[in-house]
Motif scaffolding. Structure first.
Motif, short mmCIF file in Angstrom:
data_model
loop_
_atom_site.label_atom_id
_atom_site.label_comp_id
_atom_site.label_asym_id
_atom_site.label_seq_id
_atom_site.Cartn_x
_atom_site.Cartn_y
_atom_site.Cartn_z
N MET A 1 0.83 -1.21 0.00
CA MET A 1 0.00 0.00 0.00
C MET A 1 0.86 1.25 0.00
N SER A 2 0.36 2.30 -0.63
CA SER A 2 1.04 3.58 -0.55
C SER A 2 0.97 4.12 0.86
N LYS A 3 2.04 4.72 1.29
CA LYS A 3 2.04 5.28 2.64
C LYS A 3 1.05 6.43 2.76
N ASN A 4 0.59 6.97 1.62
CA ASN A 4 -0.36 8.06 1.65
C ASN A 4 -1.81 7.60 1.55
N THR A 5 -2.02 6.31 1.30
CA THR A 5 -3.37 5.80 1.18
C THR A 5 -3.96 5.60 2.57
N ILE A 6 -5.14 6.16 2.79
CA ILE A 6 -5.78 6.05 4.09
C ILE A 6 -6.93 5.06 4.06
N ASN A 7 -7.76 5.15 3.01
CA ASN A 7 -8.97 4.34 2.96
C ASN A 7 -8.70 3.00 2.27
N TYR A 8 -8.97 1.92 2.95
CA TYR A 8 -8.74 0.58 2.41
C TYR A 8 -10.05 -0.10 1.99
N GLN A 9 -11.17 0.47 2.34
CA GLN A 9 -12.44 -0.24 2.25
C GLN A 9 -12.80 -0.65 0.82
N TYR A 10 -12.56 0.22 -0.15
CA TYR A 10 -13.03 -0.05 -1.50
C TYR A 10 -11.89 -0.41 -2.46
N ARG A 11 -10.77 -0.82 -1.94
CA ARG A 11 -9.66 -1.25 -2.79
C ARG A 11 -9.96 -2.65 -3.33
N LYS A 12 -9.87 -2.81 -4.67
CA LYS A 12 -10.23 -4.06 -5.31
C LYS A 12 -9.23 -4.40 -6.41
N PRO A 13 -9.10 -5.69 -6.76
CA PRO A 13 -8.22 -6.06 -7.88
C PRO A 13 -8.77 -5.52 -9.20
N LEU A 14 -7.87 -5.03 -10.05
CA LEU A 14 -8.25 -4.55 -11.37
C LEU A 14 -8.19 -5.73 -12.34
N PRO A 15 -9.33 -6.16 -12.88
CA PRO A 15 -9.36 -7.37 -13.72
C PRO A 15 -8.36 -7.31 -14.86
N GLY A 16 -7.68 -8.43 -15.08
CA GLY A 16 -6.73 -8.55 -16.17
C GLY A 16 -5.37 -7.96 -15.90
N THR A 17 -5.15 -7.50 -14.68
CA THR A 17 -3.85 -6.92 -14.31
C THR A 17 -3.44 -7.44 -12.95
N GLN A 18 -2.25 -7.06 -12.52
CA GLN A 18 -1.80 -7.34 -11.17
C GLN A 18 -1.92 -6.11 -10.28
N LEU A 19 -2.72 -5.15 -10.72
CA LEU A 19 -2.92 -3.90 -10.00
C LEU A 19 -4.24 -3.89 -9.25
N ASP A 20 -4.37 -2.95 -8.35
CA ASP A 20 -5.63 -2.70 -7.66
C ASP A 20 -6.17 -1.34 -8.09
N TYR A 21 -7.43 -1.08 -7.77
CA TYR A 21 -8.03 0.23 -7.99
C TYR A 21 -9.01 0.50 -6.86
N PHE A 22 -9.48 1.74 -6.76
CA PHE A 22 -10.47 2.08 -5.74
C PHE A 22 -11.82 2.26 -6.42
N ASP A 23 -12.78 1.51 -5.97
CA ASP A 23 -14.08 1.42 -6.62
C ASP A 23 -14.98 2.57 -6.15
N ALA A 24 -14.87 3.70 -6.84
CA ALA A 24 -15.68 4.87 -6.49
C ALA A 24 -17.15 4.61 -6.77
N GLN A 25 -17.44 3.82 -7.80
CA GLN A 25 -18.84 3.54 -8.13
C GLN A 25 -19.54 2.84 -6.97
N ALA A 26 -18.88 1.84 -6.39
CA ALA A 26 -19.48 1.13 -5.26
C ALA A 26 -19.64 2.05 -4.06
N ALA A 27 -18.65 2.89 -3.80
CA ALA A 27 -18.70 3.77 -2.64
C ALA A 27 -19.85 4.77 -2.77
N VAL A 28 -20.00 5.35 -3.95
CA VAL A 28 -21.07 6.34 -4.14
C VAL A 28 -22.44 5.67 -4.09
N ASN A 29 -22.57 4.52 -4.75
CA ASN A 29 -23.87 3.85 -4.78
C ASN A 29 -24.25 3.23 -3.44
#
Length: 284
Positions: A1-29
């Motif tokens: 994790m980045s030392k600057n990242t605070i919120n872990y709740q909506y971090r998810k794997p990005l399909p087809g990659t070895q990266l993660d992303y933050f799911d803003a759509q889920a958080a807003v909905n």
């Protein structure tokens, strides 16, 4: 994790990659079903930034500003980059160099002082034209004058490029920020510490928003605010006016996209600006 990242709740794997992303759509909905789909693009980028970086205890209240178009609360914005011209950018780096001296005098490690956020410094505000364009050697002569007059400044900037982490420099002689392709400097999607997220930036030049053409939120700021962002602090904001513009037809000959954008940014009362737009744009 980045030392600057605070919120872990909506971090998810990005399909087809070895990266993660933050799911803003889920958080807003999660706050209101279907709300994300109704947000304008700009608000979606701001929402992702909040989900990624906002204090978890403040996240719902901050996202609600976007969902319900409210302006009664400041919310944090953490730009991914800082773009500076040499006058204001150098001032910020001088402050960091002074902080290094102070830490060293107290027995600390001065090398630990670095911009937290990627900082791109463009050396473009020091040129004074002494030789006119009719001189075939004008460029080389003007550059020689620029180097002589700014020897100490340029030496400091070169030192910063190697002494500080997260600092890159576009040296003198490459053009001003108006001409340097600011879009070329943007990755559009940032990838750091295993997380992919939208590129965003603040810049100390009025032409910073040119990169908005790529869907990158970029805002022009003063030197102190840029320095604050460099140090990893948020730029606090309230929800700005988000206005959509639809243009139909084609440009008049000789009119650039920049001309049209500058005309649009002058709009205050649409009627008073309508004639200007008609000059720039010919409808089918």
């Amino acid at each position: 994790m980045s030392k600057n990242t605070i919120n872990y709740q909506y971090r998810k794997p990005l399909p087809g990659t070895q990266l993660d992303y933050f799911d803003a759509q889920a958080a807003v909905n999660d706050i209101e079903a279907g709300a994300y789909e109704r947000l304008p693009y700009t608000a979606k980028v701001l929402a992702e930034n909040l989900v990624h970086r906002c204090e978890p205890s403040e996240l719902e209240a901050c996202l609600s500003q976007l969902i319900y178009r409210k302006r009664d609360k400041d919310f944090p914005w953490y730009p991914a980059r800082v773009v500076c011209h040499d006058i204001l950018g150098q001032t910020a780096l001088v402050d960091l160099a002074g902080l290094r001296d102070a830490i060293a005098s107290q027995g600390g490690d001065p090398a630990a002082v670095n911009p937290v956020v990627e900082t791109q410094l463009i050396v473009d505000h020091s040129l004074a034209v002494e030789h006119a364009g009719f001189d075939p050697d004008a460029f080389e002569k003007n550059r020689a004058v620029e180097e002589r007059r700014n020897e100490d400044r340029f030496h400091f900037i070169e030192w910063c490029k190697t002494a500080f982490e997260n600092v890159s420099v576009v040296p003198a002689g490459n053009g001003i920020m108006h001409q340097i392709n600011l879009e070329k400097l943007s990755p559009v999607v940032q990838v750091k510490n295993g997380v992919a997220y939208p590129d965003t930036c603040v810049g100390t030049d009025s032409h910073t928003p040119h990169v908005d053409a790529l869907g990158v939120i970029a805002i022009g700021v003063g030197g102190l605010e840029a320095e604050t962002v460099m140090l990893g602090r948020p730029s606090m904001m309230r929800l700005p006016d988000i206005v959509g513009v639809k243009l139909t037809g084609e440009r008049q000959p000789g009119i650039t996209a920049t001309d049209i954008v500058l005309a649009l940014t002058e709009f205050e009362i649409p009627k008073s600006r309508l004639q200007l737009l008609r000059v720039l744009w010919r409808r089918h």
